[in-house]
Scaffold this motif. Structure first.
Motif, short mmCIF file in Angstrom:
data_model
loop_
_atom_site.label_atom_id
_atom_site.label_comp_id
_atom_site.label_asym_id
_atom_site.label_seq_id
_atom_site.Cartn_x
_atom_site.Cartn_y
_atom_site.Cartn_z
N TYR A 168 11.90 0.90 -43.95
CA TYR A 168 10.98 -0.16 -43.51
C TYR A 168 9.72 -0.09 -44.37
O TYR A 168 8.69 0.47 -43.96
CB TYR A 168 10.63 0.02 -42.04
N ILE A 192 7.35 -2.07 -45.18
CA ILE A 192 6.09 -2.65 -44.72
C ILE A 192 5.23 -1.61 -44.02
O ILE A 192 4.00 -1.65 -44.10
CB ILE A 192 6.38 -3.84 -43.77
N ASN A 216 -0.70 -3.91 -45.24
CA ASN A 216 -0.13 -3.99 -43.90
C ASN A 216 -0.65 -2.84 -43.03
O ASN A 216 -0.84 -3.02 -41.82
CB ASN A 216 1.39 -3.96 -43.96
N ASN A 261 9.66 -15.73 -41.93
CA ASN A 261 10.27 -15.19 -43.16
C ASN A 261 11.49 -16.04 -43.49
O ASN A 261 12.51 -16.01 -42.79
CB ASN A 261 10.67 -13.73 -42.97
N TYR A 310 12.09 -8.46 -40.59
CA TYR A 310 10.71 -8.15 -40.97
C TYR A 310 9.73 -8.66 -39.90
O TYR A 310 8.73 -7.99 -39.59
CB TYR A 310 10.37 -8.79 -42.32
N ASN A 336 10.26 -6.18 -36.81
CA ASN A 336 9.80 -4.81 -36.99
C ASN A 336 8.31 -4.73 -37.25
O ASN A 336 7.63 -3.82 -36.75
CB ASN A 336 10.57 -4.14 -38.13
N THR A 337 7.77 -5.67 -38.02
CA THR A 337 6.33 -5.64 -38.31
C THR A 337 5.51 -5.88 -37.06
O THR A 337 4.47 -5.24 -36.85
CB THR A 337 5.98 -6.67 -39.40
N LYS A 365 6.81 -16.00 -46.52
CA LYS A 365 6.85 -14.61 -46.04
C LYS A 365 5.46 -14.27 -45.49
O LYS A 365 4.69 -13.54 -46.11
CB LYS A 365 7.23 -13.65 -47.16
N PHE A 373 5.33 -10.13 -46.48
CA PHE A 373 6.59 -9.39 -46.53
C PHE A 373 7.15 -9.27 -47.94
O PHE A 373 8.23 -8.69 -48.12
CB PHE A 373 7.64 -10.08 -45.65
#
Length: 445
Positions: free
Chosen positions: A216, A218, A224, A246, A274, A277-278, A334, A351
């Protein structure tokens, strides 16, 4: 260097490694050169021998970070710390499994920016391509493996970590086999095609006593991580809402991402992940409910087996709502934005592999101020690989371990269920913040 008779014994003895002091001392030595030139030569030779002895001892005991005096005033932008990489023989050796776009365009070039990692082996089903890549990156022919000889990595002590960059359906098999070969595993996201496979991967690595990290990137990228700090410190008050998008327009060809058995799904597990999870990373919370809808353009061959577009909403225990969208058939976007009580934080792009950009807005004196903080663009792949290497050397749990990947897989399965059933799906409550993460990465200067 020290054989120059213009440098006096006192200058050599007092030299502390600073280039500026060395130059100044050498200049002062010009005045004393005629006193005892032959003595200077003899003493300097002794100094050279001592310097060589010290350098050899330093390599044996480990490197000491090199320091330089600043060139600019404190009011000017500063370049940050020197890279100070480990010597090559002390870096963690990685085997790259799969030589597709990501490996050749980002991961292998990323090793040039690594401080603790190095590529030492390749695994591919294309021997001609692998031979060319091995020559490009100085990898020995005997360290090139096919998928059939993959298990022989167990006999290669140069390989400590296997980085799996294969179609999603192959992640579980090659993680289990890699763990049985006695290697630590760094696996690309999504972790696998099902929660069952994720659990198999975690169990295999635990049984072998090896580390498992999901890539991951990011969560290791500096901008970030700045957003993370702003959110966690409530710099603009409490976060209320997040939106994340995204999308990309997939090429019309017969690629594995359009095959359900290989990819597990379409836009959601590939790029929609993304957004999911972000959002979880920034908040530290886990969603308690998801709702979703899916749409694919009729007649588009790309989406005969996998979905094109997914829109999903995550509800968190604190009341925060995240609206997310992902798609395979629209122009590249993104980005995400975090809305808080007294300001917002925008990452556009947020992203991408390169060129990330942050804008944040607030009104400290009743007038809106927009700021665009910057950091040097760093290889996100180098950062995550060096974190894995650090965890191997220092015996730490990776920040994004297998449990983090499993949690995403469980939520994605709930998103698919919500879209199929056309209703919200409840998720198990998780009270602990960052419940599925390990040791945080060290800050990058």
């Amino acid at each position: 260097m020290h054989s120059d008779p213009a440098i006096t014994p006192s200058a050599v003895a007092s030299h502390d490694g600073s280039r500026r002091q060395f130059i100044n001392q050498a200049g002062r030595g010009l005045l004393a050169v005629s006193v005892a030139g032959s003595l200077v030569v003899a003493t300097t030779t002794a100094a050279e021998a001592q310097a060589a002895k010290t350098a050899k001892a330093s390599l044996q005991t480990g490197p000491t970070d090199v320091q330089l005096p600043p060139l600019g005033a404190a009011t000017d932008p500063q370049p940050g710390a020197l890279p100070n990489p480990l010597p090559p023989d002390q870096r963690v050796g990685f085997a790259l499994v799969g030589l597709g776009h990501l490996t050749l365009e980002e991961i292998l070039p990323g090793f040039a920016h690594c401080k603790k990692s190095k590529p030492v082996a390749l695994v591919s089903g294309d021997p001609d391509k692998m031979s060319k890549v091995a020559r490009q990156y100085g990898i020995k022919p005997e360290n090139c493996y096919s998928y059939e000889t993959y298990d022989k990595l167990k006999d290669n002590p140069e390989v400590e970590v296997i980085y799996i960059v294969l179609p999603n359906s192959m992640h579980a098999e090659y993680t289990v086999r890699g763990a049985k070969a006695g290697k630590h595993i760094l696996c690309e996201k999504p972790m696998a095609n099902s929660a069952k496979e994720c659990r198999q991967m975690i169990e295999a690595c635990e049984k072998a006593g090896k580390k498992l990290m999901i890539a991951y990137r990011i969560q290791y990228e500096p901008l970030n991580r700045q957003v993370f700090e702003l959110v966690r410190n409530k710099t603009y008050g409490k976060v209320k809402w997040i939106e994340a998008v995204n999308t990309q327009n997939q090429v019309h060809d017969d690629q594995w991402r359009h095959k359900k058995t290989l990819a597990g799904g379409g836009a959601l597990p590939d790029i929609g992940l993304y957004c999911l999870n972000t959002t979880r990373y920034l908040l530290g919370e886990e969603p308690t409910e998801v709702s979703a809808s899916i749409y694919s353009t009729p007649g588009d061959a790309r989406f005969a087996e996998v979905e094109e577009n997914v829109s999903f909403t995550l509800r968190f225990p604190s009341g925060i709502i995240a609206n997310c969208a992902t798609g395979y058939g629209t122009y590249n976007a993104k980005r995400y934005r975090v809305y808080a009580e007294a300001g917002w934080i925008d990452m556009d792009p947020g992203f991408a592999y390169h060129g990330l950009k942050m804008t944040r807005a607030h009104a400290p004196n009743g007038h809106e101020v927009k700021e665009q903080p910057t950091v040097p663009d760093k290889s996100q792949f180098a950062l995550e690989m060096d974190h894995m290497a650090e965890c191997v050397r220092e015996n730490k749990t990776p920040y994004t371990p297998g449990e983090e990947g499993l949690q995403d897989q469980l939520i994605m399965e709930a998103i698919y269920k919500s879209a199929r059933d056309n209703r919200p799906v409840k998720l198990p409550a998780v009270s602990k913040l960052d419940a599925f993460r390990g040791t945080p990465p060290k800050s990058e200067s």
